[in-house]
Enzyme design. Structure first.
Site, PDB file in Angstrom:
ATOM      1  N   LYS A 215       0.872  -1.183   0.000  1.00 56.90           N
ATOM      2  CA  LYS A 215       0.000   0.000   0.000  1.00 56.90           C
ATOM      3  C   LYS A 215       0.904   1.227   0.000  1.00 56.90           C
ATOM      4  CE  LYS A 215      -3.863   2.151   2.468  1.00 56.90           C
ATOM      5  NZ  LYS A 215      -3.736   2.867   3.748  1.00 56.90           N
ATOM      6  N   HIS A 234      -4.220   2.686  14.867  1.00 58.08           N
ATOM      7  CA  HIS A 234      -4.610   1.292  14.594  1.00 58.08           C
ATOM      8  C   HIS A 234      -3.408   0.384  14.860  1.00 58.08           C
ATOM      9  CE1 HIS A 234      -2.367   2.440  11.032  1.00 58.08           C
ATOM     10  NE2 HIS A 234      -2.226   1.169  10.732  1.00 58.08           N
ATOM     11  N   ASP A 236      -1.619  -3.109  13.049  1.00 60.65           N
ATOM     12  CA  ASP A 236      -1.664  -3.830  11.771  1.00 60.65           C
ATOM     13  C   ASP A 236      -2.161  -5.257  11.991  1.00 60.65           C
ATOM     14  OD1 ASP A 236      -0.667  -1.600  10.558  1.00 60.65           O
ATOM     15  OD2 ASP A 236       1.331  -2.398  10.157  1.00 60.65           O
ATOM     16  N   HIS A 290      -0.370   2.597  16.286  1.00 57.10           N
ATOM     17  CA  HIS A 290       0.369   3.669  15.612  1.00 57.10           C
ATOM     18  C   HIS A 290      -0.563   4.486  14.727  1.00 57.10           C
ATOM     19  CE1 HIS A 290       0.582   0.075  13.044  1.00 57.10           C
ATOM     20  NE2 HIS A 290       0.682   0.878  11.995  1.00 57.10           N
TER      21      HIS A 290
END
Length: 355
Positions: A215, A234, A236, A290
């Site tokens: 991404k 969020h 990962d 993060h």
């Protein structure tokens, strides 16, 4: 039926607006902690994201090798994120990957739109901007390009950018080398849990099934950076995430109750431990919260590669060897797809409660 397409943030940024639309303004709670990223990056005091030098990771000297591996393991336990240096991927190749991605985002908007994804129909690969997927309806200040880069036989080359001409070659070479680096990191993390070195790799799908999804995040200049986030807080979902960036600061980690800004370390690759490894290790390795800040002066671009297990084939749960009576399993068994759904559901519920 008209499908809703999120506006391209790049278009908003270049339109000359002085204030950002309300759907990009963060919650009151978040706003208290959003600061000037350039000032934050200069700070020398306080905790710093560890830098792990991989040059001795395979040293023939047993003591040197073990010290190097122990440092990586400690960073994964304590932080779950680190700057990797001497990672074995040539600096020239990293520059080519970055140049190619940047050149794609410098194309005219109508060129990029030829690669547009359609999130509502489930086609997430391609060029896009985030749709509101939670009850608060908030948006992030970023556009992105998302596609699977490894294994090679699972790639859909029809959505890979044809321009610039080096995009396919540079990204393919990088994917192959990064897959090798993922194996190396997984083996060290395996040994760190007292398991066979190939165990974690096997548990996340092995060479055949572990998917590398890239991404490229494009964060345009923002007229009110104190009100927005490039990416909201969020963790990962991946096993591991590897990140390159264009040396513009933006990444923040929530460590010991405070937001810590990651420094820009030349020629490094940032690596996150994701939820998948946190689950398998029963929380011994951390998947750290993060987020990404934006700024007024500079465009920030980051290249995140998420190493993801297959969605349905594997049941993710703490490995029996890391569970005991004293340390019972703290995660229920779920497929990767179920874990993603669980996180989305919780996020929606939290947003509803805070309204």
């Amino acid at each position: 039926m008209v499908t809703s397409v999120a506006p391209r943030v790049e278009s908003l940024s270049s339109s000359g607006i002085q204030s950002i639309p309300k759907e990009y303004v963060r919650t009151q709670e978040e706003l208290t902690s959003i600061t000037n990223i350039f000032e934050e990056e200069k700070k020398a005091e306080g905790p710093q994201v560890p830098t792990i030098d991989l040059k001795d990771i395979d040293s023939e000297d047993k003591l040197v090798r073990e010290k190097s591996r122990e440092e990586l393991k400690e960073a994964a336990v304590e932080w779950g994120v680190m700057h990797l240096v001497n990672h074995g991927i040539d600096d020239d190749l990293l520059e080519r990957v970055k140049k190619a991605g940047e050149a794609f985002f410098n194309l005219p908007l109508e060129e990029k739109e030829k690669y547009a994804n359609d999130q509502e129909s489930g086609k997430i690969a391609g060029y896009g901007s985030k749709l509101a997927n939670n009850a608060s309806g908030q948006l992030e200040w970023e556009d992105y390009f998302f596609h699977l880069i490894f294994p090679e036989d699972k790639r859909d080359m029809s959505i890979w950018p044809k321009s610039p001409s080096d995009y396919i070659k540079a990204t393919s070479e990088y994917a192959k080398l990064l897959r090798g680096l993922a194996t190396k990191i997984l083996s060290i993390l395996s040994l760190g849990l007292g398991l066979d070195e190939g165990r974690l790799e096997k548990e996340v799908g092995g060479m055949e099934e572990l998917l590398l999804q890239m991404k490229i995040n494009y964060y345009p200049k923002c007229p009110q950076p104190e009100l927005a986030l490039g990416v909201e807080a969020h963790t990962d979902v991946s096993a591991l995430t590897f990140i390159l960036h264009n040396m513009v600061p933006g990444l923040q980690l929530f460590y010991q109750g405070k937001w810590v800004t990651a420094k820009c370390v030349p020629n490094s690759i940032i690596m996150h431990v994701g939820d998948t490894i946190e689950i398998l290790s029963n929380g011994k390795y951390k998947s750290i919260l993060h987020r990404g800040l934006v700024n007024k002066e500079k465009v920030r671009i980051s290249w995140a590669v998420f190493c993801e297990p297959p969605k349905e084939k594997i049941i993710l749960k703490p490995l029996p060897e890391v569970v005991s009576e004293a340390e019972p399993a703290i995660f229920p068994p779920r497929t990767f797809a179920q874990h993603i759904q669980h996180k989305l559901f919780r996020k929606t519920q939290d947003a509803l409660v805070s309204k």
